[in-house]
Design a protein around this motif. Sequence first.
Motif, PDB file in Angstrom:
ATOM      1  N   CYS A 203       0.820  -1.212   0.000  1.00  0.00           N
ATOM      2  CA  CYS A 203       0.000   0.000   0.000  1.00  0.00           C
ATOM      3  C   CYS A 203       0.861   1.273   0.000  1.00  0.00           C
ATOM      4  O   CYS A 203       1.942   1.306   0.577  1.00  0.00           O
ATOM      5  N   LEU A 204       0.339   2.284  -0.636  1.00  0.00           N
ATOM      6  CA  LEU A 204       0.883   3.626  -0.549  1.00  0.00           C
ATOM      7  C   LEU A 204       0.007   4.399   0.436  1.00  0.00           C
ATOM      8  O   LEU A 204      -1.212   4.444   0.287  1.00  0.00           O
ATOM      9  N   VAL A 205       0.621   4.986   1.459  1.00  0.00           N
ATOM     10  CA  VAL A 205      -0.127   5.670   2.507  1.00  0.00           C
ATOM     11  C   VAL A 205       0.362   7.112   2.610  1.00  0.00           C
ATOM     12  O   VAL A 205       1.562   7.391   2.534  1.00  0.00           O
ATOM     13  N   SER A 206      -0.582   8.025   2.768  1.00  0.00           N
ATOM     14  CA  SER A 206      -0.267   9.432   2.993  1.00  0.00           C
ATOM     15  C   SER A 206      -1.020   9.882   4.231  1.00  0.00           C
ATOM     16  O   SER A 206      -2.192   9.564   4.411  1.00  0.00           O
ATOM     17  N   GLY A 207      -0.340  10.610   5.124  1.00  0.00           N
ATOM     18  CA  GLY A 207      -0.990  11.045   6.339  1.00  0.00           C
ATOM     19  C   GLY A 207      -1.047   9.931   7.371  1.00  0.00           C
ATOM     20  O   GLY A 207      -0.254   8.987   7.353  1.00  0.00           O
ATOM     21  N   ASP A 208      -2.011  10.007   8.260  1.00  0.00           N
ATOM     22  CA  ASP A 208      -2.129   9.071   9.375  1.00  0.00           C
ATOM     23  C   ASP A 208      -3.306   8.132   9.133  1.00  0.00           C
ATOM     24  O   ASP A 208      -4.464   8.534   9.285  1.00  0.00           O
ATOM     25  N   TRP A 209      -3.023   6.915   8.748  1.00  0.00           N
ATOM     26  CA  TRP A 209      -4.097   5.936   8.538  1.00  0.00           C
ATOM     27  C   TRP A 209      -4.502   5.401   9.910  1.00  0.00           C
ATOM     28  O   TRP A 209      -3.664   4.927  10.662  1.00  0.00           O
ATOM     29  N   PRO A 210      -5.796   5.478  10.263  1.00  0.00           N
ATOM     30  CA  PRO A 210      -6.201   5.244  11.659  1.00  0.00           C
ATOM     31  C   PRO A 210      -6.059   3.790  12.093  1.00  0.00           C
ATOM     32  O   PRO A 210      -6.107   2.859  11.279  1.00  0.00           O
ATOM     33  N   ALA A 211      -5.943   3.598  13.400  1.00  0.00           N
ATOM     34  CA  ALA A 211      -5.776   2.259  13.977  1.00  0.00           C
ATOM     35  C   ALA A 211      -6.963   1.369  13.693  1.00  0.00           C
ATOM     36  O   ALA A 211      -6.806   0.154  13.509  1.00  0.00           O
ATOM     37  N   GLU A 212      -8.171   1.944  13.634  1.00  0.00           N
ATOM     38  CA  GLU A 212      -9.356   1.119  13.381  1.00  0.00           C
ATOM     39  C   GLU A 212      -9.344   0.498  11.987  1.00  0.00           C
ATOM     40  O   GLU A 212     -10.084  -0.455  11.717  1.00  0.00           O
ATOM     41  N   LEU A 213      -8.505   1.032  11.086  1.00  0.00           N
ATOM     42  CA  LEU A 213      -8.399   0.491   9.736  1.00  0.00           C
ATOM     43  C   LEU A 213      -7.046  -0.191   9.531  1.00  0.00           C
ATOM     44  O   LEU A 213      -6.499  -0.222   8.431  1.00  0.00           O
ATOM     45  N   ARG A 214      -6.530  -0.739  10.604  1.00  0.00           N
ATOM     46  CA  ARG A 214      -5.318  -1.551  10.556  1.00  0.00           C
ATOM     47  C   ARG A 214      -5.592  -2.881  11.233  1.00  0.00           C
ATOM     48  O   ARG A 214      -6.314  -2.957  12.226  1.00  0.00           O
ATOM     49  N   ASP A 215      -5.034  -3.923  10.682  1.00  0.00           N
ATOM     50  CA  ASP A 215      -5.181  -5.274  11.246  1.00  0.00           C
ATOM     51  C   ASP A 215      -3.830  -5.961  11.168  1.00  0.00           C
ATOM     52  O   ASP A 215      -3.516  -6.650  10.190  1.00  0.00           O
ATOM     53  N   GLY A 216      -3.011  -5.744  12.192  1.00  0.00           N
ATOM     54  CA  GLY A 216      -1.668  -6.314  12.181  1.00  0.00           C
ATOM     55  C   GLY A 216      -0.846  -5.748  11.047  1.00  0.00           C
ATOM     56  O   GLY A 216      -0.649  -4.533  10.949  1.00  0.00           O
ATOM     57  N   GLU A 217      -0.409  -6.601  10.160  1.00  0.00           N
ATOM     58  CA  GLU A 217       0.406  -6.194   9.017  1.00  0.00           C
ATOM     59  C   GLU A 217      -0.440  -5.857   7.800  1.00  0.00           C
ATOM     60  O   GLU A 217       0.093  -5.717   6.695  1.00  0.00           O
ATOM     61  N   ARG A 218      -1.730  -5.702   7.998  1.00  0.00           N
ATOM     62  CA  ARG A 218      -2.619  -5.391   6.889  1.00  0.00           C
ATOM     63  C   ARG A 218      -3.319  -4.047   7.134  1.00  0.00           C
ATOM     64  O   ARG A 218      -3.595  -3.683   8.273  1.00  0.00           O
ATOM     65  N   LEU A 219      -3.594  -3.348   6.042  1.00  0.00           N
ATOM     66  CA  LEU A 219      -4.424  -2.157   6.095  1.00  0.00           C
ATOM     67  C   LEU A 219      -5.807  -2.505   5.561  1.00  0.00           C
ATOM     68  O   LEU A 219      -5.938  -3.281   4.603  1.00  0.00           O
ATOM     69  N   LEU A 220      -6.827  -1.931   6.180  1.00  0.00           N
ATOM     70  CA  LEU A 220      -8.201  -2.148   5.747  1.00  0.00           C
ATOM     71  C   LEU A 220      -8.639  -0.945   4.914  1.00  0.00           C
ATOM     72  O   LEU A 220      -8.657   0.183   5.397  1.00  0.00           O
ATOM     73  N   VAL A 221      -8.967  -1.194   3.650  1.00  0.00           N
ATOM     74  CA  VAL A 221      -9.319  -0.118   2.716  1.00  0.00           C
ATOM     75  C   VAL A 221     -10.843  -0.045   2.605  1.00  0.00           C
ATOM     76  O   VAL A 221     -11.487  -1.022   2.187  1.00  0.00           O
TER      77      VAL A 221
END
Length: 513
Positions: A203-221
Motif C-alpha cells: 500500500c501507498l499511505v499518505s498522512g495518518d491511517w487510523p488504527a481502526e483500519l489496521r489489522d496487524g500487518e494489513r491495512l483495511l481499505v
Amino acid sequence: MHRPPAAAAEVAEELAAVRPALLPRYTAELPGARAAVLTRLWRALAHEPLPWVTGRVHGAHSLALRLADGRTLYGPPADPYATSAYVTGVRLDRERQVDPAELVAALAVPHAEAFAAELADSVASLALSRADADHSKEWPAGVPPTEVRWRDWEWEQRVTDGHPFHPNCRSRPGFSVAEQLAFGPEHRPVVELGTVPVPARECLVSGDWPAELRDGERLLVPVHPWQAAHVLKRACDPWRPARPLLSLRTLALPDGRHVKTALSARLTSSVRDISAYSVQAAEPLTALAEEVAARTDGLLHITRTLGAVSAGSPDLAALLRESPEVYAGPGERVVPVAALAATDLPKTPGWPAAFARLALTVGLRLLDLGVALEAHGQNLLVILAADGTPVRLVYRDLADIRVSPARLARHGIALPRLTGRLVTDDETALRRKLFGSLVAGALAGTAGSGPALGAALSAVVADLPDTADLCALREGPLPAKALTLMRLSPHTPGDQWMSLPNPLVLEPGPSDQ
C-alpha cells in the motif's frame, strides 16, 4: 435515423418491479427532466466551439445555428448562466425536437450515438431523482446545528438535479434503478461500507491511517458496495454505515468524518477512481492549502485530509477527511454552494453581492498567492450565520487544484513536494481553473441567470484589489469547460474550454462565431 436507447421506458420497467409506488411520480417528472437536460444541451450548442457548428445568428428573440451539413437549428436566445429549464423544444430545419437524446441522434455528428445514450440516461435518472425528492427547503431558523436533521449530509441530499450546466447532470451508466435508489444521495439512503484487507507493504499511505483500519500487518481499505460488486467483484468485510454526499462516492460516517471511496463509474463526465498520484499528493496539498488559507484573514477553511491509502490500484483506494461542520460556530450552518438553490434562505436584497464579494475575495487572494481552487458548487461550501448571511467559506477535495511555483515564491511560500498535472505557472490555466469553477460555476449557479450574475459581480468588482487576475475577469470573456465538446471528443485527453460572454457585459456575439 438512429434512435437512442429507450432509457426512460427501461427505468419505468425496473421501477415497477422495485418501487412501484414511485412510478406515477416518475412518469409525471419526465417532461420537466427532458426540458432541464435540453436547456443544458442548448447552452452547449449555442456557446461551445463545436466543429460542426459553422455559424450562429442572433435575433432579438431567437438563435439560429448553421450546421456543417447545411441544416439549421433554431431555438431561443441562450443565456449561458441560466439554471431554469426554459427550453422545451428546438427546431432542426422543420422538425421540432423536444427530447435531447433524440436531437443529438438526429444531428448524427461524430460520437453522437454514445452521447445520445448518456443524455437519455440523464433524463431518466433526473426524473427518478425528482420523483423521489422529499426534502424540505426550509431554512432551519432557531434549530440548533447539532441536531441530526441538520448535519452536513442533509444539506447535500437536498440537491436533486446534479450539475447545473452539464447535459449529463444525472447520467449514471452502470447503475440499475435499485442501485440508484440505494446509493444516490438524493434518495436519502444509508450505505453499508465494507473494507478489503491488503498487506501494508503493498500500500501507498499518505498522512495518518487510523488504527481502526489496521489489522496487524494489513491495512483495511474502505470500499463502496457498488465498487465491490461491479469492479472488484468480491465480498467485503462489513465496516460502517454512511450517508452519501453530493459526489455519491464520498460519504459521511456516523462520527462526522468523510470517506472518499474509489467508485470506477462514469458520473457526469469522468470515470471516477483515486489515483496513486492523488494519494501521494494528499498530505503536502493539505499542508499547502492550510498555509495559504491562513492568509485570508479567517475567511477560508480547508477540510484536512486525515489519511489516504492506495492498494496498488486506482480501483482500490480511499481518503479520510474531516467534516466541514467542524468549522461552524454557534448557530452557524455549513452548506454546499450547490445546495443553496434547494434551500429557502432568508436572503436580503444584497445577499448575492455579499456572497460574490466573499467568494471572489477568497478566490482571487488564493490565486494571487499561487493556488487556483476548483471552487464549483460541490467543492465549495459557505458558512452561513443564523440569519443566512454568508460569513466564511470552506473548501474540500484538493485533488484537482492548480499550484503555481512562481506565484508561491513571490509570496515567500515554498512549493511542497508536488509534481505533475497539479503544478503550472501558465496564467491561462490558473485563471481557467478558478474562473471556470467559481464564476461560471458556483456563482452562476447561485445567481440563476446572466443578468443576476452580472449585477452581483458589478456590485463588488470595484471594491476588490486591482490585480491582473481581476482585470482578466473584468475585461475578458469568461472561461468555462466545454462539457459537451468533451463528451463528443472521447479521444482528446484533458479539459476543453469555451469562452462565454462576460457577465459584466453580457452582450451577444455578432451574427457568426
